[in-house]
Write an enzyme that holds these catalytic residues in place. Structure first.
Site, PDB file in Angstrom:
ATOM      1  N   CYS A 113      35.092   8.170  -1.945  1.00  0.00           N
ATOM      2  CA  CYS A 113      35.182   7.271  -3.159  1.00  0.00           C
ATOM      3  C   CYS A 113      36.224   7.863  -4.215  1.00  0.00           C
ATOM      4  O   CYS A 113      36.297   9.030  -4.421  1.00  0.00           O
ATOM      5  CB  CYS A 113      33.744   7.562  -3.910  1.00  0.00           C
ATOM      6  SG  CYS A 113      33.572   6.687  -5.528  1.00  0.00           S
ATOM      7  N   ASN A 147      46.843   7.078   3.001  1.00  0.00           N
ATOM      8  CA  ASN A 147      47.318   6.003   3.892  1.00  0.00           C
ATOM      9  C   ASN A 147      46.478   4.821   3.478  1.00  0.00           C
ATOM     10  O   ASN A 147      45.427   4.680   3.451  1.00  0.00           O
ATOM     11  CB  ASN A 147      46.964   6.316   5.276  1.00  0.00           C
ATOM     12  CG  ASN A 147      47.345   5.299   6.317  1.00  0.00           C
ATOM     13  OD1 ASN A 147      48.656   5.595   6.716  1.00  0.00           O
ATOM     14  ND2 ASN A 147      46.796   4.554   6.856  1.00  0.00           N
ATOM     15  N   GLU A 148      47.458   3.871   3.121  1.00  0.00           N
ATOM     16  CA  GLU A 148      46.773   2.470   2.866  1.00  0.00           C
ATOM     17  C   GLU A 148      45.574   2.426   2.038  1.00  0.00           C
ATOM     18  O   GLU A 148      44.355   2.210   2.591  1.00  0.00           O
ATOM     19  CB  GLU A 148      46.319   1.564   4.160  1.00  0.00           C
ATOM     20  CG  GLU A 148      47.511   1.116   4.872  1.00  0.00           C
ATOM     21  CD  GLU A 148      47.046   0.344   6.419  1.00  0.00           C
ATOM     22  OE1 GLU A 148      45.793   0.410   6.807  1.00  0.00           O
ATOM     23  OE2 GLU A 148      48.022  -0.175   6.797  1.00  0.00           O
ATOM     24  N   GLU A 319      55.130   0.759   8.584  1.00  0.00           N
ATOM     25  CA  GLU A 319      54.431   0.364  10.019  1.00  0.00           C
ATOM     26  C   GLU A 319      54.643  -1.078  10.379  1.00  0.00           C
ATOM     27  O   GLU A 319      54.354  -1.706   9.523  1.00  0.00           O
ATOM     28  CB  GLU A 319      52.897   0.678   9.963  1.00  0.00           C
ATOM     29  CG  GLU A 319      52.342   1.996   9.434  1.00  0.00           C
ATOM     30  CD  GLU A 319      50.985   2.215   9.456  1.00  0.00           C
ATOM     31  OE1 GLU A 319      50.012   1.197   9.978  1.00  0.00           O
ATOM     32  OE2 GLU A 319      50.474   3.358   8.910  1.00  0.00           O
ATOM     33  N   TRP A 327      42.592  -4.796  16.158  1.00  0.00           N
ATOM     34  CA  TRP A 327      41.807  -4.667  14.958  1.00  0.00           C
ATOM     35  C   TRP A 327      41.459  -6.301  14.827  1.00  0.00           C
ATOM     36  O   TRP A 327      40.473  -6.477  14.281  1.00  0.00           O
ATOM     37  CB  TRP A 327      41.943  -3.930  14.048  1.00  0.00           C
ATOM     38  CG  TRP A 327      43.477  -3.786  13.333  1.00  0.00           C
ATOM     39  CD1 TRP A 327      44.590  -3.004  13.741  1.00  0.00           C
ATOM     40  CD2 TRP A 327      44.299  -4.836  12.650  1.00  0.00           C
ATOM     41  NE1 TRP A 327      45.746  -3.483  13.227  1.00  0.00           N
ATOM     42  CE2 TRP A 327      45.527  -4.358  12.524  1.00  0.00           C
ATOM     43  CE3 TRP A 327      43.836  -6.095  12.036  1.00  0.00           C
ATOM     44  CZ2 TRP A 327      46.487  -5.396  11.867  1.00  0.00           C
ATOM     45  CZ3 TRP A 327      44.696  -6.845  11.287  1.00  0.00           C
ATOM     46  CH2 TRP A 327      45.843  -6.504  11.097  1.00  0.00           C
ATOM     47  N   GLU A 367      41.837   3.275  18.483  1.00  0.00           N
ATOM     48  CA  GLU A 367      42.964   2.491  18.648  1.00  0.00           C
ATOM     49  C   GLU A 367      43.552   2.340  20.177  1.00  0.00           C
ATOM     50  O   GLU A 367      44.963   2.030  20.279  1.00  0.00           O
ATOM     51  CB  GLU A 367      44.152   2.673  17.616  1.00  0.00           C
ATOM     52  CG  GLU A 367      43.658   2.458  16.188  1.00  0.00           C
ATOM     53  CD  GLU A 367      44.209   2.572  15.062  1.00  0.00           C
ATOM     54  OE1 GLU A 367      45.552   3.416  15.232  1.00  0.00           O
ATOM     55  OE2 GLU A 367      44.080   2.419  13.932  1.00  0.00           O
ATOM     56  N   GLN A 368      42.735   2.804  20.931  1.00  0.00           N
ATOM     57  CA  GLN A 368      43.367   2.702  22.656  1.00  0.00           C
ATOM     58  C   GLN A 368      43.902   1.376  22.848  1.00  0.00           C
ATOM     59  O   GLN A 368      44.832   1.235  23.891  1.00  0.00           O
ATOM     60  CB  GLN A 368      42.563   3.335  23.261  1.00  0.00           C
ATOM     61  CG  GLN A 368      41.072   2.731  23.280  1.00  0.00           C
ATOM     62  CD  GLN A 368      39.930   3.247  24.182  1.00  0.00           C
ATOM     63  OE1 GLN A 368      39.876   3.173  25.507  1.00  0.00           O
ATOM     64  NE2 GLN A 368      39.376   4.363  23.686  1.00  0.00           N
ATOM     65  N   MET A 369      43.498   0.336  22.412  1.00  0.00           N
ATOM     66  CA  MET A 369      44.142  -0.924  22.693  1.00  0.00           C
ATOM     67  C   MET A 369      45.261  -1.310  22.024  1.00  0.00           C
ATOM     68  O   MET A 369      45.678  -2.479  22.229  1.00  0.00           O
ATOM     69  CB  MET A 369      43.079  -2.019  22.831  1.00  0.00           C
ATOM     70  CG  MET A 369      41.787  -1.790  23.618  1.00  0.00           C
ATOM     71  SD  MET A 369      42.310  -1.505  25.345  1.00  0.00           S
ATOM     72  CE  MET A 369      42.613  -3.371  25.817  1.00  0.00           C
ATOM     73  N   HIS A 370      45.515  -0.532  21.011  1.00  0.00           N
ATOM     74  CA  HIS A 370      46.625  -0.832  20.056  1.00  0.00           C
ATOM     75  C   HIS A 370      48.054  -0.403  20.861  1.00  0.00           C
ATOM     76  O   HIS A 370      48.389   0.871  21.064  1.00  0.00           O
ATOM     77  CB  HIS A 370      46.642  -0.043  18.704  1.00  0.00           C
ATOM     78  CG  HIS A 370      47.572  -0.568  17.679  1.00  0.00           C
ATOM     79  ND1 HIS A 370      48.844  -0.467  17.609  1.00  0.00           N
ATOM     80  CD2 HIS A 370      47.240  -1.145  16.702  1.00  0.00           C
ATOM     81  CE1 HIS A 370      49.341  -0.869  16.587  1.00  0.00           C
ATOM     82  NE2 HIS A 370      48.382  -1.504  15.836  1.00  0.00           N
TER      83      HIS A 370
HETATM   84  C1  GAL Z   1      47.276   0.411   9.877  1.00  0.00           C
HETATM   85  C2  GAL Z   1      46.825   1.972   9.519  1.00  0.00           C
HETATM   86  C3  GAL Z   1      47.339   2.720  10.927  1.00  0.00           C
HETATM   87  C4  GAL Z   1      46.821   2.104  12.230  1.00  0.00           C
HETATM   88  C5  GAL Z   1      47.423   0.871  12.155  1.00  0.00           C
HETATM   89  C6  GAL Z   1      46.784  -0.002  13.342  1.00  0.00           C
HETATM   90  O1  GAL Z   1      46.275  -0.226   9.082  1.00  0.00           O
HETATM   91  O2  GAL Z   1      47.820   2.454   8.609  1.00  0.00           O
HETATM   92  O3  GAL Z   1      46.854   4.032  10.742  1.00  0.00           O
HETATM   93  O4  GAL Z   1      45.421   1.914  11.892  1.00  0.00           O
HETATM   94  O5  GAL Z   1      46.928   0.233  11.191  1.00  0.00           O
HETATM   95  O6  GAL Z   1      47.480  -1.396  13.290  1.00  0.00           O
END
Ligand code: GAL
Length: 637
Positions: A113, A147-148, A319, A327, A367-370
């Site tokens: 938080c 991050n984000e 990125e 996702w 994220e193995q499918m990324h």
């Molecule tokens: C972003 C994030 C990364 C990774 C990526 C996957 O939102 O900063 O760490 O998760 O998405 O698309």
């Protein structure tokens, strides 16, 4: 600073995911592909400090050395988006709490938080330790903080920490409960408070809470993000002169990015063109199918222009999607050429760096499918060839930068919160309103700047649109008064005070346009009001009182557009009307419109015109034939 940066490419790398033996070969291959930047470290807290105070920098030292030896510049992340499990034993109440009161537990990321003081102190500590160790190290060329922010819906939190922070914030802002009661109109429904300690967070009320209460909570929450970032920035600046960066996301609007950006040197964002269309972009299934493997032709561009403003001119893509992500509800693969196209679109909007997420696809965990630039078995993934191609092309066009656009849209985070709190029509969404204006301008080939509502000088613009601005500041008012540009205000312009009340005099309250918004109605999708000459108003229509002569009216004779240099737009135009309006404004301003075949988009830099084909078929532009996924550039006419 850095007036003529060189365009560069990079990638996101996780040394802690791979055996140390392969780091050197990875780094060599990055360089061989034309990458010159690598971002590391942003999720590595459990490896940097596996138990409280038990610090392990040795592996990171070796990673920095290996990557830098290969000739890579390093962006080092602070790992505060992923507090390790032991942190929860120390601060069991540090988790964010959702609107229905449930804690958002450990087991993924962003489990904190923003209001929690104890966790904030831990973030200052780890940023300081990293700064102390690497701040003066010239191999670290930039720092990413966290991050984000806000991703996974993590800005708003209804925790105990948020409650006590909110009460303090209210006490400072209003000084007395009586002043707060007056400002919010708490006499309504007997909502008056006798002490700040009686005030709760605006969740779990029987029906809607007072919009002033909700809006105050949105402001408070945004301030916590700003503070969270500022604390780490201040800590790092004790140790380093390298630029500080954050990587924002697409269509995250819960905090004021301009205010976060004011404490940083560069803005960056994470561009996932094929992930966004399913949940972040309003479109019909036919359009989505048309752009399935290319991504929306305007959504990335909008964010490039927005984050250029957030970075006060300096911005990166931290990125960039290289292939299917994991996702979105569906995860299509890009058309051949799109990774190159997305990269050049970013450069055309002034990006200094485009960095691909991620180097090698991970065979484990969420994220193995990324996809990455490498497959899990380390073979080249399809995007890598496109990256090599861009790297070669950069040699011929090395200088980062874009043209000053003649057209601007003012974009304001507070207005987003205001109209989320009080949409008044189910589909009144501020982002969509601003984005529909942006799209219309892009369809006519315009290059666009996005401006914060605090902009003090509009003198370089020919046309400025100010859609949906909740409250007008003195600063913006005088900038508009002093400008020569055609400025278009509305709809819903200046229709609330800063305390979320209807102002007196009624909006727009603009000297020189003798009108008042007498009534506003929202319209369901089946209702559309036709405008004389073509197109219509949907979603939102205002009835105007006053003497100003209408430039445009509905087929029933009600004014839609009034005024002269400064105009007022009294509704939400549909696509046909936007096209008509924008065409007229651009012509009046002497800005040449560009005829674009379906799927084509344009962005001008100082010396070139870039043309992008987002369509799924060949398209011609002047004498060129552009393949789907193709990029074409010519000297500026
Ligand atoms: C972003 C994030 C990364 C990774 C990526 C996957 O939102 O900063 O760490 O998760 O998405 O698309």
């Amino acid at each position: 600073m850095n007036a003529v940066a060189r365009r560069a490419l990079g990638t996101c790398y996780y040394p802690e995911h791979w055996p140390e033996e392969i780091w050197r070969e990875d780094a060599r291959r990055m360089r061989a592909a034309g990458l010159s930047w690598v971002r590391i470290g942003e999720f590595a807290w459990s490896r940097l400090e596996p138990a409280p105070g038990d610090l392990h920098f040795d592996w990171l030292d070796r990673a920095v050395e290996t990557l830098a030896d290969a000739g890579l510049k390093i962006t080092l992340g602070t790992p505060t988006a992923t507090p390790p499990r032991w942190m929860l034993d120390k601060y069991p109440d540090m988790l964010a709490v959702d609107e229905s009161g449930r804690p958002r537990k450990f087991g993924s990321r962003r489990h904190y938080c923003f209001s929690h003081r104890g966790y904030l102190g831990e973030c200052r500590r780890i940023a300081g330790l990293l700064g102390q160790r690497y701040g003066a190290d010239e191999r670290i060329s930039a720092w990413q903080i966290d991050n984000e922010y806000g991703c996974h819906d993590t800005t708003l939190s209804y925790s105990g920490a948020a409650l006590s922070g909110f009460r303090d914030w209210l006490a400072q802002r209003y000084q007395s409960p009586a002043a707060l009661n007056r400002a919010w109109g708490n006499v309504f429904w007997s909502m008056e408070y006798a002490s700040f300690d009686e005030i709760d967070l605006p969740n779990s009320t029987v029906t809607e809470p007072n919009p002033a209460h909700s809006h105050a909570f949105r402001r408070y929450t945004s301030d916590q993000v700003v503070r969270f970032n500022a604390v780490q920035a201040a800590e790092l600046r004790k140790w380093t002169n390298a630029p500080l960066v954050h990587n924002y996301m697409g269509r995250i609007l819960d905090f004021d990015h301009y205010k976060v950006g004011a404490d940083l040197d560069v803005a960056s964002w994470d561009s996932y063109p094929l992930g966004f269309p399913f949940d972040r972009i309003e479109s019909d299934t036919e359009t989505r199918a048309f752009y399935l493997r290319q991504g929306d032709p305007d959504f990335q561009a909008f964010h490039h222009d927005l984050y250029r403003a957030v970075g006060r001119g300096r911005w990166w893509v931290m990125e960039q999607q290289p292939g299917p992500v994991n996702w979105a509800p569906w995860n299509p693969a890009p058309l051949p050429g799109m990774v190159r196209l997305w990269t050049w679109e970013a450069f055309a909007h002034g990006a200094e760096l485009v960095s691909y997420f991620r180097w090698r696809q991970a065979p484990f965990a969420q994220e193995q499918m990324h996809t990455g630039l490498l497959r899990t078995d380390s073979a080249d993934a399809p995007a890598l060839d496109e990256v090599r191609k861009v790297a070669n092309e950069i040699e011929a066009m090395p200088n980062a930068g874009t043209a000053k656009a003649p057209v601007a849209i003012v974009f304001d985070y507070e207005s987003q919160w205001a109209w989320e709190t009080q949409p008044q029509g189910a589909d009144f969404d501020y982002f969509n309103l601003a984005f529909s204006a942006y799209r219309a301008l892009r369809r006519q080939g315009a290059s666009i700047d996005i401006l914060p509502p605090s902009i003090a000088d509009l003198s370089q613009y020919e046309l400025v649109l100010v859609p949906g601005l909740m409250s007008l500041s003195d600063e913006l008012q005088s900038a508009i008064e002093r400008a020569d540009a055609r400025v278009v205000l509305g709809p819903r312009f200046n229709s609330k005070t800063r305390e979320f009340q209807i102002p007196d005099p009624l909006p727009p309250s603009w000297e020189g346009i003798d009108i008042q918004v007498a009534l506003a109605e929202s319209l369901p999708p089946e209702a559309q009001v036709d405008v004389a000459g073509g197109g219509g108003i949907h979603r939102w229509l205002e009835r105007l009182d006053g003497d100003a002569e209408a430039v445009l009216h509905t087929t029933d004779g009600a004014p839609v557009l009034v005024g002269d240099r400064v105009q007022y737009l009294a509704g939400w135009p549909d696509e046909v009307l936007w096209d008509r309006l924008v065409a007229g404004w651009l012509d009046d301003a002497g800005i040449t419109r560009i005829r674009l075949a379906e799927g084509l988009r344009v962005r001008d830099t100082a010396d070139r015109r870039f043309v992008f084909n987002y369509g799924s078929t060949k398209a011609s532009f002047e004498s060129a034939e552009i393949e789907p996924g193709g990029v074409h550039w010519t000297p500026l006419p």
